[in-house]
Design an enzyme around this catalytic site. Structure first.
Site, PDB file in Angstrom:
ATOM      1  N   GLY A  21       0.825  -1.210   0.000  1.00  0.00           N
ATOM      2  CA  GLY A  21       0.000   0.000   0.000  1.00  0.00           C
ATOM      3  C   GLY A  21       0.856   1.257   0.000  1.00  0.00           C
ATOM      4  O   GLY A  21       0.416   2.310   0.476  1.00  0.00           O
ATOM      5  N   TYR A 154      -8.273   0.523  17.587  1.00  0.00           N
ATOM      6  CA  TYR A 154      -9.382  -0.406  17.867  1.00  0.00           C
ATOM      7  C   TYR A 154      -8.976  -1.871  17.669  1.00  0.00           C
ATOM      8  O   TYR A 154      -9.790  -2.766  17.823  1.00  0.00           O
ATOM      9  CB  TYR A 154     -10.674  -0.017  17.129  1.00  0.00           C
ATOM     10  CG  TYR A 154     -10.655   0.029  15.620  1.00  0.00           C
ATOM     11  CD1 TYR A 154     -10.418  -1.109  14.855  1.00  0.00           C
ATOM     12  CD2 TYR A 154     -10.941   1.220  14.953  1.00  0.00           C
ATOM     13  CE1 TYR A 154     -10.447  -1.072  13.476  1.00  0.00           C
ATOM     14  CE2 TYR A 154     -10.961   1.276  13.571  1.00  0.00           C
ATOM     15  CZ  TYR A 154     -10.709   0.121  12.842  1.00  0.00           C
ATOM     16  OH  TYR A 154     -10.738   0.160  11.471  1.00  0.00           O
ATOM     17  N   GLY A 196      -3.841   6.821  15.426  1.00  0.00           N
ATOM     18  CA  GLY A 196      -5.168   7.427  15.550  1.00  0.00           C
ATOM     19  C   GLY A 196      -5.509   8.081  14.225  1.00  0.00           C
ATOM     20  O   GLY A 196      -5.018   7.649  13.180  1.00  0.00           O
TER      21      GLY A 196
HETATM   22  C1  HXC Z   1     -21.520  -2.954   2.730  1.00  0.00           C
HETATM   23  C2  HXC Z   1     -19.919  -3.377   1.116  1.00  0.00           C
HETATM   24  C3  HXC Z   1     -19.519  -2.012   1.109  1.00  0.00           C
HETATM   25  C4  HXC Z   1     -20.218  -1.109   1.990  1.00  0.00           C
HETATM   26  C5  HXC Z   1     -18.274  -3.071  -0.313  1.00  0.00           C
HETATM   27  N1  HXC Z   1     -19.123  -3.978   0.199  1.00  0.00           N
HETATM   28  N2  HXC Z   1     -18.506  -1.858   0.216  1.00  0.00           N
HETATM   29  N3  HXC Z   1     -20.879  -3.844   1.914  1.00  0.00           N
HETATM   30  N4  HXC Z   1     -21.204  -1.634   2.781  1.00  0.00           N
HETATM   31  N5  HXC Z   1     -19.913   0.188   2.058  1.00  0.00           N
HETATM   32  C6  HXC Z   1     -19.212  -5.404  -0.129  1.00  0.00           C
HETATM   33  C7  HXC Z   1     -19.531  -5.631  -1.600  1.00  0.00           C
HETATM   34  O1  HXC Z   1     -20.927  -5.512  -1.851  1.00  0.00           O
HETATM   35  C8  HXC Z   1     -19.039  -7.058  -1.787  1.00  0.00           C
HETATM   36  O2  HXC Z   1     -19.904  -7.991  -1.194  1.00  0.00           O
HETATM   37  C9  HXC Z   1     -17.779  -7.078  -0.920  1.00  0.00           C
HETATM   38  O3  HXC Z   1     -17.933  -6.012   0.042  1.00  0.00           O
HETATM   39  C10 HXC Z   1     -16.512  -6.825  -1.723  1.00  0.00           C
HETATM   40  O4  HXC Z   1     -16.640  -5.608  -2.403  1.00  0.00           O
HETATM   41  P1  HXC Z   1     -15.781  -5.280  -3.713  1.00  0.00           P
HETATM   42  O5  HXC Z   1     -16.049  -3.866  -4.084  1.00  0.00           O
HETATM   43  O6  HXC Z   1     -16.007  -6.330  -4.749  1.00  0.00           O
HETATM   44  O7  HXC Z   1     -14.275  -5.490  -3.141  1.00  0.00           O
HETATM   45  P2  HXC Z   1     -12.881  -5.003  -3.664  1.00  0.00           P
HETATM   46  O8  HXC Z   1     -12.962  -4.503  -5.088  1.00  0.00           O
HETATM   47  O9  HXC Z   1     -11.894  -6.066  -3.335  1.00  0.00           O
HETATM   48  O10 HXC Z   1     -12.569  -3.688  -2.777  1.00  0.00           O
HETATM   49  C11 HXC Z   1     -12.254  -3.804  -1.425  1.00  0.00           C
HETATM   50  C12 HXC Z   1     -12.848  -2.657  -0.612  1.00  0.00           C
HETATM   51  C13 HXC Z   1     -12.469  -1.271  -1.218  1.00  0.00           C
HETATM   52  C14 HXC Z   1     -12.320  -2.822   0.822  1.00  0.00           C
HETATM   53  C15 HXC Z   1     -14.363  -2.787  -0.613  1.00  0.00           C
HETATM   54  O11 HXC Z   1     -13.008  -0.209  -0.432  1.00  0.00           O
HETATM   55  C16 HXC Z   1     -10.967  -1.081  -1.329  1.00  0.00           C
HETATM   56  O12 HXC Z   1     -10.380  -1.421  -2.335  1.00  0.00           O
HETATM   57  N6  HXC Z   1     -10.304  -0.548  -0.280  1.00  0.00           N
HETATM   58  C17 HXC Z   1      -8.833  -0.349  -0.244  1.00  0.00           C
HETATM   59  C18 HXC Z   1      -8.416   0.922   0.427  1.00  0.00           C
HETATM   60  C19 HXC Z   1      -9.079   1.196   1.766  1.00  0.00           C
HETATM   61  O13 HXC Z   1     -10.097   0.616   2.128  1.00  0.00           O
HETATM   62  N7  HXC Z   1      -8.474   2.148   2.478  1.00  0.00           N
HETATM   63  C20 HXC Z   1      -8.944   2.553   3.778  1.00  0.00           C
HETATM   64  C21 HXC Z   1      -8.101   1.947   4.836  1.00  0.00           C
HETATM   65  S1  HXC Z   1      -8.478   2.887   6.219  1.00  0.00           S
HETATM   66  P3  HXC Z   1     -21.008  -8.825  -2.074  1.00  0.00           P
HETATM   67  O14 HXC Z   1     -21.651  -9.761  -1.102  1.00  0.00           O
HETATM   68  O15 HXC Z   1     -21.959  -7.795  -2.607  1.00  0.00           O
HETATM   69  O16 HXC Z   1     -20.247  -9.532  -3.152  1.00  0.00           O
HETATM   70  C22 HXC Z   1      -8.317   2.057   7.642  1.00  0.00           C
HETATM   71  C23 HXC Z   1      -8.374   3.069   8.771  1.00  0.00           C
HETATM   72  C24 HXC Z   1      -8.646   2.569  10.128  1.00  0.00           C
HETATM   73  O17 HXC Z   1      -8.173   0.882   7.706  1.00  0.00           O
HETATM   74  C25 HXC Z   1      -8.837   3.644  11.202  1.00  0.00           C
HETATM   75  C26 HXC Z   1      -9.144   5.047  10.830  1.00  0.00           C
HETATM   76  C27 HXC Z   1      -9.232   6.029  11.967  1.00  0.00           C
HETATM   77  P1  NAP Z   2      -5.177   4.110   1.840  1.00  0.00           P
HETATM   78  O1  NAP Z   2      -4.452   5.251   1.204  1.00  0.00           O
HETATM   79  O2  NAP Z   2      -6.494   3.724   1.294  1.00  0.00           O
HETATM   80  O3  NAP Z   2      -4.187   2.879   1.881  1.00  0.00           O
HETATM   81  C1  NAP Z   2      -4.547   1.543   1.694  1.00  0.00           C
HETATM   82  C2  NAP Z   2      -3.589   0.943   0.685  1.00  0.00           C
HETATM   83  O4  NAP Z   2      -3.755  -0.473   0.671  1.00  0.00           O
HETATM   84  C3  NAP Z   2      -3.798   1.440  -0.739  1.00  0.00           C
HETATM   85  O5  NAP Z   2      -2.555   1.869  -1.277  1.00  0.00           O
HETATM   86  C4  NAP Z   2      -4.304   0.216  -1.490  1.00  0.00           C
HETATM   87  O6  NAP Z   2      -3.824   0.237  -2.844  1.00  0.00           O
HETATM   88  C5  NAP Z   2      -3.667  -0.903  -0.680  1.00  0.00           C
HETATM   89  N1  NAP Z   2      -4.399  -2.173  -0.813  1.00  0.00           N
HETATM   90  C6  NAP Z   2      -5.697  -2.414  -0.526  1.00  0.00           C
HETATM   91  N2  NAP Z   2      -6.013  -3.678  -0.802  1.00  0.00           N
HETATM   92  C7  NAP Z   2      -4.881  -4.265  -1.250  1.00  0.00           C
HETATM   93  C8  NAP Z   2      -4.560  -5.583  -1.716  1.00  0.00           C
HETATM   94  N3  NAP Z   2      -5.484  -6.538  -1.738  1.00  0.00           N
HETATM   95  N4  NAP Z   2      -3.312  -5.836  -2.104  1.00  0.00           N
HETATM   96  C9  NAP Z   2      -2.354  -4.856  -2.081  1.00  0.00           C
HETATM   97  N5  NAP Z   2      -2.595  -3.608  -1.661  1.00  0.00           N
HETATM   98  C10 NAP Z   2      -3.849  -3.309  -1.257  1.00  0.00           C
HETATM   99  O7  NAP Z   2      -5.436   4.428   3.404  1.00  0.00           O
HETATM  100  P2  NAP Z   2      -4.452   4.907   4.582  1.00  0.00           P
HETATM  101  O8  NAP Z   2      -5.281   5.764   5.472  1.00  0.00           O
HETATM  102  O9  NAP Z   2      -3.184   5.429   4.039  1.00  0.00           O
HETATM  103  O10 NAP Z   2      -4.198   3.532   5.360  1.00  0.00           O
HETATM  104  C11 NAP Z   2      -2.901   2.957   5.471  1.00  0.00           C
HETATM  105  C12 NAP Z   2      -2.841   2.077   6.707  1.00  0.00           C
HETATM  106  O11 NAP Z   2      -3.011   2.867   7.883  1.00  0.00           O
HETATM  107  C13 NAP Z   2      -3.907   0.992   6.785  1.00  0.00           C
HETATM  108  O12 NAP Z   2      -3.364  -0.182   7.348  1.00  0.00           O
HETATM  109  C14 NAP Z   2      -4.932   1.574   7.721  1.00  0.00           C
HETATM  110  O13 NAP Z   2      -5.708   0.593   8.352  1.00  0.00           O
HETATM  111  C15 NAP Z   2      -4.002   2.271   8.693  1.00  0.00           C
HETATM  112  N6  NAP Z   2      -4.632   3.292   9.509  1.00  0.00           N
HETATM  113  C16 NAP Z   2      -4.996   4.479   8.946  1.00  0.00           C
HETATM  114  C17 NAP Z   2      -5.530   5.465   9.755  1.00  0.00           C
HETATM  115  C18 NAP Z   2      -5.885   6.814   9.220  1.00  0.00           C
HETATM  116  O14 NAP Z   2      -6.360   7.648   9.980  1.00  0.00           O
HETATM  117  N7  NAP Z   2      -5.666   7.087   7.944  1.00  0.00           N
HETATM  118  C19 NAP Z   2      -5.728   5.224  11.120  1.00  0.00           C
HETATM  119  C20 NAP Z   2      -5.362   3.993  11.646  1.00  0.00           C
HETATM  120  C21 NAP Z   2      -4.811   3.047  10.827  1.00  0.00           C
HETATM  121  P3  NAP Z   2      -4.604  -0.430  -4.098  1.00  0.00           P
HETATM  122  O15 NAP Z   2      -6.023   0.017  -4.014  1.00  0.00           O
HETATM  123  O16 NAP Z   2      -3.828   0.083  -5.277  1.00  0.00           O
HETATM  124  O17 NAP Z   2      -4.436  -1.907  -3.946  1.00  0.00           O
END
Ligand code: HXC
Ligand code: NAP
Length: 290
Positions: A21, A154, A196
């Site tokens: 990522g 969390y 956080g």
């Molecule tokens: C309910 C949902 C949903 C939603 C997706 N799904 N979004 N269900 N509410 N909002 C369901 C879909 O319907 C599907 O189920 C399944 O999840 C998979 O969805 P896809 O879109 O096919 O998955 P995919 O293309 O692999 O994408 C994965 C993803 C997407 C997680 C949904 O958001 C992604 O690519 N995220 C990567 C980056 C990311 O999330 N960054 C944030 C990290 S932040 P069904 O049953 O319909 O097939 C973080 C911070 C923590 O962790 C703390 C912060 C303070």
């Molecule tokens: P982000 O920019 O969305 O980063 C998530 C990264 O994961 C993206 O670069 C995404 O790239 C990659 N990724 C997702 N699915 C993947 C897969 N299957 N294989 C390879 N790469 C994948 O969000 P961020 O806020 O910087 O988060 C980074 C980390 O910090 C995460 O672990 C998150 O839980 C943690 N975190 C963030 C916060 C916050 O406040 N931002 C707080 C606590 C913890 P692709 O879509 O190109 O795959």
């Protein structure tokens, strides 16, 4: 005022660090700082265009050596390829930063089995795929190394509305502490960071869509009354991966301005009591003695 880099310029010189990522958000911020400190960096995720554009800018900004590799960490074959390509380019890998994650907010009863599994597959199984692949390589080559996992606060408290992520991050924390003990004898350190709120596009779009960002202002939840600066996290990550942290193993370092403790403290809500009311409250509590 901009946060400065904390370590001396050569703190990571000669090390190769793989950042999952690493093309966006916090992964990119940490990887950029590693390059500034002299490391060679591999950034890996699913989107080639994002990785290539990021790598170009990061190399131009830092003058460092960076290799973008497409890899879906859910697929262990692709993770093997990530290791092979990293070795082909840099001959060795010294550290793995498990930063990639997936997340979204939802009442848990609205989730399909696939939705729940998607988050577990990325966060817990993806981290395990990378850790196993790189760990086996280091053990076979009798090479000391370092693993750093990005969790969340969390991971230890749990959290409503992000239950798959909480379950997966809790698992990653257990993995961190377990391997710190089991692989310590191979010279492999395992640590974690629990950030956080650090605003990123990826997290904010999925966790605070629409006007939730205004309604649910993270700054108010943090005793320091601000969100984190990416460089503050990068400073901590670089330190934990550097030789300066050579005796730190099995630790999770929280960097959240005190947010999770404010949520946990039973009386933290008294923050809302206006200053001039405390004279009356003190009188009342003192009277309770009689
Ligand atoms: C309910 C949902 C949903 C939603 C997706 N799904 N979004 N269900 N509410 N909002 C369901 C879909 O319907 C599907 O189920 C399944 O999840 C998979 O969805 P896809 O879109 O096919 O998955 P995919 O293309 O692999 O994408 C994965 C993803 C997407 C997680 C949904 O958001 C992604 O690519 N995220 C990567 C980056 C990311 O999330 N960054 C944030 C990290 S932040 P069904 O049953 O319909 O097939 C973080 C911070 C923590 O962790 C703390 C912060 C303070
Ligand atoms: P982000 O920019 O969305 O980063 C998530 C990264 O994961 C993206 O670069 C995404 O790239 C990659 N990724 C997702 N699915 C993947 C897969 N299957 N294989 C390879 N790469 C994948 O969000 P961020 O806020 O910087 O988060 C980074 C980390 O910090 C995460 O672990 C998150 O839980 C943690 N975190 C963030 C916060 C916050 O406040 N931002 C707080 C606590 C913890 P692709 O879509 O190109 O795959």
């Amino acid at each position: 005022m901009a946060v400065a880099g904390a370590l001396r310029d050569d703190a990571l010189r000669g090390k190769t660090i793989v950042v999952t990522g690493g093309g966006t958000g916090l992964g990119r911020a940490m990887a950029t700082y590693f390059l500034r400190l002299g490391a060679q960096v591999v950034i890996a995720s699913r989107k080639l265009d994002v990785l290539e554009a990021a790598a170009k800018e990061m190399a131009a900004d830092t003058g460092g050596e960076i290799l973008p590799v497409v890899c879906d960490i859910r697929d262990s074959g692709q993770v093997e390829q990530l290791l092979a390509k990293s070795l082909e380019r840099f001959s060795r890998v010294d550290a793995l930063l498990n930063n990639a994650a997936g997340n979204f907010i939802s009442p848990t009863e609205r989730l399909s089995a696939n939705a729940f599994g998607t988050i577990i597959d990325i966060v817990l199984k993806g981290t395990a795929n990378c850790t196993l692949t790189f760990g086996k390589h280091w053990i076979a080559h009798q090479q000391s190394a370092s693993i750093l996992n990005i969790v969340t606060t969390y991971a230890f408290t749990g959290s409503a509305y992000v239950v798959p992520s909480a379950a997966a991050k809790g698992g990653v924390l257990a993995l961190t502490r377990s391997l710190a003990v089991e692989w310590g004898k191979y010279g492999i350190r395992s640590n974690a960071i629990a950030p956080g709120p650090f605003p990123t596009k990826g997290a904010w779009e999925r966790l605070l869509p629409g006007d939730l960002a205004q309604q649910f202002d993270f700054k108010k939840r943090v005793p320091l009354k601000r969100v984190g600066d990416h460089q503050e996290l990068a400073n901590l990550a670089a330190f934990l991966l550097s030789d300066f942290a050579g005796y730190i193993n099995g630790e999770v370092v929280t960097i959240d301005g005190g947010e999770w403790l404010q949520g946990a403290g039973q009386f933290s809500g008294l923050e809302a009591v206006p200053g001039d009311l405390w004279d009356d409250l003190e009188k009342m509590t003192r009277q309770a003695k009689s």
